[in-house]
Motif scaffolding. Structure first.
Motif, short mmCIF file in Angstrom:
data_model
loop_
_atom_site.label_atom_id
_atom_site.label_comp_id
_atom_site.label_asym_id
_atom_site.label_seq_id
_atom_site.Cartn_x
_atom_site.Cartn_y
_atom_site.Cartn_z
N UNK A 107 26.13 26.26 41.58
CA UNK A 107 26.45 24.90 41.99
C UNK A 107 25.19 24.16 42.42
N UNK A 108 25.29 22.82 42.42
CA UNK A 108 24.19 22.02 42.98
C UNK A 108 24.41 21.73 44.46
N UNK A 109 25.55 22.15 45.00
CA UNK A 109 25.79 22.07 46.43
C UNK A 109 26.29 20.73 46.94
N UNK A 110 26.34 19.72 46.10
CA UNK A 110 26.70 18.39 46.58
C UNK A 110 28.18 18.27 46.92
N UNK A 111 29.02 19.09 46.29
CA UNK A 111 30.47 19.01 46.50
C UNK A 111 31.00 20.16 47.35
N UNK A 112 30.11 20.90 47.99
CA UNK A 112 30.50 22.05 48.79
C UNK A 112 30.92 21.59 50.19
N UNK A 113 32.09 20.98 50.27
CA UNK A 113 32.58 20.47 51.55
C UNK A 113 33.17 21.59 52.39
N UNK A 114 33.76 21.23 53.53
CA UNK A 114 34.27 22.22 54.47
C UNK A 114 35.39 23.06 53.84
N UNK A 115 36.28 22.41 53.11
CA UNK A 115 37.41 23.13 52.50
C UNK A 115 36.93 24.17 51.49
N UNK B 179 22.42 13.23 47.56
CA UNK B 179 21.84 12.86 48.85
C UNK B 179 21.35 14.12 49.54
N UNK B 180 20.08 14.14 49.87
CA UNK B 180 19.46 15.34 50.45
C UNK B 180 20.11 15.72 51.78
N UNK B 181 20.36 14.74 52.64
CA UNK B 181 20.94 15.06 53.94
C UNK B 181 22.34 15.65 53.81
N UNK B 182 23.11 15.20 52.82
CA UNK B 182 24.45 15.72 52.64
C UNK B 182 24.42 17.16 52.13
N UNK B 183 23.50 17.46 51.21
CA UNK B 183 23.39 18.82 50.70
C UNK B 183 22.98 19.78 51.81
N UNK B 184 22.02 19.37 52.63
CA UNK B 184 21.62 20.21 53.76
C UNK B 184 22.79 20.44 54.71
N UNK B 185 23.55 19.40 54.97
CA UNK B 185 24.73 19.53 55.83
C UNK B 185 25.72 20.53 55.24
N UNK B 186 25.95 20.45 53.93
CA UNK B 186 26.87 21.38 53.28
C UNK B 186 26.40 22.82 53.41
N UNK B 187 25.11 23.05 53.21
CA UNK B 187 24.59 24.41 53.26
C UNK B 187 24.63 24.97 54.68
N UNK B 188 24.26 24.18 55.66
CA UNK B 188 24.29 24.67 57.04
C UNK B 188 25.73 24.92 57.49
N UNK B 189 26.68 24.14 56.99
CA UNK B 189 28.08 24.39 57.31
C UNK B 189 28.52 25.73 56.74
N UNK B 190 28.14 26.01 55.48
CA UNK B 190 28.50 27.29 54.87
C UNK B 190 27.89 28.45 55.65
N UNK B 191 26.63 28.32 56.03
CA UNK B 191 25.95 29.38 56.78
C UNK B 191 26.67 29.63 58.11
N UNK B 192 27.06 28.56 58.78
CA UNK B 192 27.74 28.70 60.08
C UNK B 192 29.14 29.29 59.91
N UNK B 193 29.87 28.86 58.89
CA UNK B 193 31.20 29.43 58.64
C UNK B 193 31.11 30.92 58.36
N UNK B 194 30.14 31.30 57.57
CA UNK B 194 29.95 32.72 57.26
C UNK B 194 29.62 33.51 58.51
N UNK B 195 28.77 32.94 59.35
CA UNK B 195 28.39 33.62 60.58
C UNK B 195 29.59 33.78 61.52
#
Length: 388
Positions: free
Chosen positions: A142-150, A183-199
């Protein structure tokens, strides 16, 4: 009635040999030619003496291209081509792929292809069906742009083994110039959310592979990219910097390939590295959204080693089809250029061009050295004449 102990031992030995061969194909020693990794002789030698038709009777990796559509318009991507048709993979085809994959222990199912798989309107349903059916391991591209919370929660809760996210930059300016529409800020937000959910779940899945395609526009940020993600990822995650495959506009491919075939192929038939077997035809099989099947990127140029369709044929029948088996045999005999599809290979043509430039440069250096030595000898003879 259960299997006997002898049958279980035979099955265990078979899986051990098969998995060993898979590892050889997955990580063969390689060398870099013009930005493209070419496998050395080791994997080819192994394949020449092992019973690969029995050990690899089913592809080690199956990629399901859920769609060719993408929400971005990156300048280096073939999505720009008008020839590239678009569509979504139907549910019955996806279920057929999954139902075949789960019969073979350890086979990778990759969700990705020439489009962004999360654009598919039923992406969540497809991922859930595959994991609940028993697919393991599964890899999401994925390019990570659509990796929302759900979607991130779904990946973590289902225990998807790996997700590879491509972020081509370490700053907003560079990234958004490379990934047009993101949008760079949105992709970073998506990735950090995934990292936190996994943790928070504590299961360590999915493993995250952060990828960056290195080009002249972003190579100055490779170090910053590595540093940033090393600080935020876990030890079992990964960071990968890859070179750019030189795609060409589809409407120009025919003339470029024809010219390359006319001028470059005679020289490369005698170069062992370039003629070494292409590992992908033993390694993976890709199913497009419409059921057509291919084993290398040349399918995008209007050619394919196989003409089967996953709607009417099983994956195993496609994988062991006479056409593909013959192609593998020709590759092992260093006769890949006897195959029409391989004669149209842009990777091979590009590598041949680089090799020719290297040969020309060595010839130029040798000529200069010869001229220098001749000049020195002439000067030495002149000095001797004056001394006499």
């Amino acid at each position: 009635m259960g299997r006997s102990l002898t049958e279980k031992i035979q099955q265990a030995r078979f899986l051990q040999k098969r998995n060993l061969l898979w590892r050889v194909l997955a990580r063969p020693r390689s060398r870099r030619i013009g930005g493209t990794l070419f496998r050395q002789e080791r994997a080819g030698r192994v394949l020449s003496w092992v019973p690969w038709e029995r050990l690899i009777a089913f592809p080690p990796s199956v990629a399901a291209e859920l769609t060719t559509k993408c929400n971005l318009r990156c300048p280096m991507c073939p999505q720009r081509s008008e020839i590239l048709d678009h569509g979504f993979m139907a549910e019955d085809l996806f279920r057929k792929i999954v139902d075949e994959v789960i019969l073979h222990k350890g086979v990778f199912l990759v969700l990705g292809g020439r489009g962004e798989s999360m654009v598919h309107p039923r992406w969540e349903e497809y991922v859930a069906y595959a994991k609940r059916a028993g697919v393991a391991p599964m890899w999401i591209l994925t390019n990570g742009t659509l990796l929302d919370h759900e979607r991130a929660s779904l990946l973590v809760d289902l225990g998807v083994e790996e997700i590879a996210v491509t972020i081509d930059g370490a700053t907003k300016e560079t990234y958004e110039a490379m990934r047009v529409g993101a949008r760079y800020d949105r992709v970073l937000e998506n990735m950090h959310r995934l990292i936190e959910l996994r943790r928070s779940r504590g299961n360590g899945r999915p493993r995250i592979l952060m990828r960056m395609i290195q080009t002249a526009q972003n190579e100055h940020e490779v170090g910053a990219f590595r540093t940033y993600w090393q600080e935020h990822l876990e030890d079992h995650d990964g960071i990968k910097i890859t070179g750019l495959i030189s795609w060409v506009p589809m409407d120009e491919a025919e003339s470029i390939l024809s010219q390359a075939e006319a001028t470059g192929y005679q020289a490369i038939r005698h170069q062992p590295t370039l003629m070494a077997p292409c590992i992908p035809i033993w390694k993976f099989l890709k199913v497009r959204y419409d059921g057509s099947v291919y084993v290398c990127c040349t399918h995008d140029l209007g050619t394919s080693l196989v003409t089967n369709n996953a709607y009417r044929d099983s994956i195993q029948d496609v994988w062991m089809s006479p056409a593909l088996k013959e192609a593998r045999r020709l590759h092992l005999r260093r006769r890949k250029l006897d195959i029409a599809t391989c004669r149209r290979c842009m990777v091979l043509a590009h590598a041949a061009t680089i090799r020719q430039k290297e040969t020309d440069e060595r010839a130029r250096q040798a000529a200069e050295e010869s001229a220098r030595q001749a000049t020195c000898q002439h000067a030495e003879f002149a000095d001797r004449g004056r001394m006499a």
